[in-house]
Design a protein around this motif. Sequence first.
Motif, PDB file in Angstrom:
ATOM      1  N   CYS A 329       0.837  -1.222   0.000  1.00 13.21           N
ATOM      2  CA  CYS A 329       0.000   0.000   0.000  1.00 13.21           C
ATOM      3  C   CYS A 329       0.867   1.267   0.000  1.00 13.21           C
ATOM      4  O   CYS A 329       1.771   1.420   0.816  1.00 13.21           O
ATOM      5  N   CYS A 348      -6.024   8.051   1.061  1.00 16.22           N
ATOM      6  CA  CYS A 348      -6.092   7.479  -0.288  1.00 16.22           C
ATOM      7  C   CYS A 348      -7.378   7.992  -0.929  1.00 16.22           C
ATOM      8  O   CYS A 348      -8.348   8.293  -0.224  1.00 16.22           O
ATOM      9  N   CYS A 389      -4.317  -3.971   0.543  1.00 14.90           N
ATOM     10  CA  CYS A 389      -5.196  -2.883   0.970  1.00 14.90           C
ATOM     11  C   CYS A 389      -5.843  -3.122   2.339  1.00 14.90           C
ATOM     12  O   CYS A 389      -6.395  -4.198   2.589  1.00 14.90           O
TER      13      CYS A 389
HETATM   14  S1  SF4 Z   1      -6.472   1.372  -2.583  1.00 14.91           S
HETATM   15 FE1  SF4 Z   1      -5.884   0.429  -0.655  1.00 14.91          FE
HETATM   16  S2  SF4 Z   1      -3.860  -0.491  -1.094  1.00 14.91           S
HETATM   17 FE2  SF4 Z   1      -4.273   0.957  -2.712  1.00 14.91          FE
HETATM   18  S3  SF4 Z   1      -3.259   2.816  -1.983  1.00 14.91           S
HETATM   19 FE3  SF4 Z   1      -5.441   2.959  -1.365  1.00 14.91          FE
HETATM   20  S4  SF4 Z   1      -5.445   2.148   0.729  1.00 14.91           S
HETATM   21 FE4  SF4 Z   1      -3.510   1.515  -0.168  1.00 14.91          FE
END
Ligand code: SF4
Length: 477
Positions: A329, A348, A389
């Motif tokens: 991640c 995110c 994730c």
């Molecule tokens: S979708 Fe999930 S794994 Fe991908 S960057 Fe965002 S939090 Fe991290």
Amino acid sequence: MATLTQTAERAALNKLVDYLNDDPEKHLDQIMELINKLVPDNVFPVQRAAFTDAIKGRSNWYQLIMRVFQLNPQMRSKLLKALIVDGNIMAWPVQEKAREKYGCNIPWAILLDPTSACNLHCTGCWAAEYGHALNLSLEDIDSIINQGTKLGCHVYIYTGGEPLVRKHDLIKICEMHPDCIFLCFTNATLIDEAFCQDMIRVGNFVPAISAEGNEHTTDARRGKGTYAKIERAMDLLREHRLPFGISCCWTRANADTVATEENMDWMIGKGALFCWYFHFMPVGRAASADLIPTPAQREHMYRFIRAMRSVKPLFTLDFQNDGEFVGGCIAGGRRYLHINAAGDVEPCVFIHYSNANIHDASLLDALRSPIFMKYHEGQPFNGNHLMPCPMLENPDDLGRMVEASGAHNTDLVEPESPEQLREKTAPAAAAWRPVAEKLWEDERDPLYAKRHTDPTQGMADSDMHKFARLGHRGMES
Ligand code: SF4
């Protein structure tokens, strides 16, 4: 403020770019040879080996590099300098120092939504319902970039809404920050001749056009005539030899049409240099778990992208399946973060929880806010980077982090609790796990398998400075 040494290093690296730009076919081999001779063995060894092989073997990656050198000569040099020199080589040591100094994640890129507005009314998209209510002002965006560059972040990526609703402001920002590179997710329908001329003039703006299907499916979802407008925008960009890529969100419904060689050839033929594939995320109360790709579709996508990567001159990233190349991640500021049109700083673009808003907290405060520190402490969330994730494949982790950090929901339409999200992702996570475990065991890229963590993560600051100093010595020899 840059030190004298940094200014000299930057100037020397820019000269190297000019030298390469002058006659790429002739100078690329020489520069790679020089880099391999001068760079210490432990600096980017895997990446350098891959580049050296690609150049020597005149592979599809070499063809892709040459496609970059066929871009419009009036803007090519500015683009390469902003991307390679300012956005990466000079930026990395500054980020590293800030990571150490502040004890938190420092991003390589910042995603931000200039506006919640959109000029289209796509079925199922929140932007159509939310309207023009929220915007980051020109001053807000300028302030975010000024704060970001101090921490070493020179890559900014616009999402939305439709960012090009604010295209005049975005071009102004490009002019104000020539040492940054700007990518923009866009439906492309507002790209016209005048905008192409602006792109040529500023040299540091690159669109990533959403394309997820054929004319029939696109027009059914986005409105009649939209597909033709998207194709026209691509043709215009190609005729002007301007850089652009494709962004493709793939779901259970379209996985079989987007993961085809024909689709990839269409993108290359249109002039795209890159394609970023995004696994569907069931985020938001209205988003259905039924669109999450099946494990068989995800495995097919994993194999398809890897197979195409060794033959097509297109730079592809497969979000959710490429975690092995970046140590899992990348959110929470580890490599990127997201600021929505209301100013909420989120770990995110898919994680709508936050403790900080850019209107009353600094970027650094946001990076040190409780939920960002939970990311910092928790990453990687899984040793198997095919399950990176904290929401999709490790569905208990998000709820734990939200509870421990006291972060509030920032969804612009309708708040969704981590438990509601978990109900949608947990069954998909359980179904994917056995496939991910087998793939991780059997199929990891041999170049990266021996490096279980981010290949750049362990690089010492002093090594990066040596790399940056290459410019001087390269010029002297
Ligand atoms: S979708 Fe999930 S794994 Fe991908 S960057 Fe965002 S939090 Fe991290």
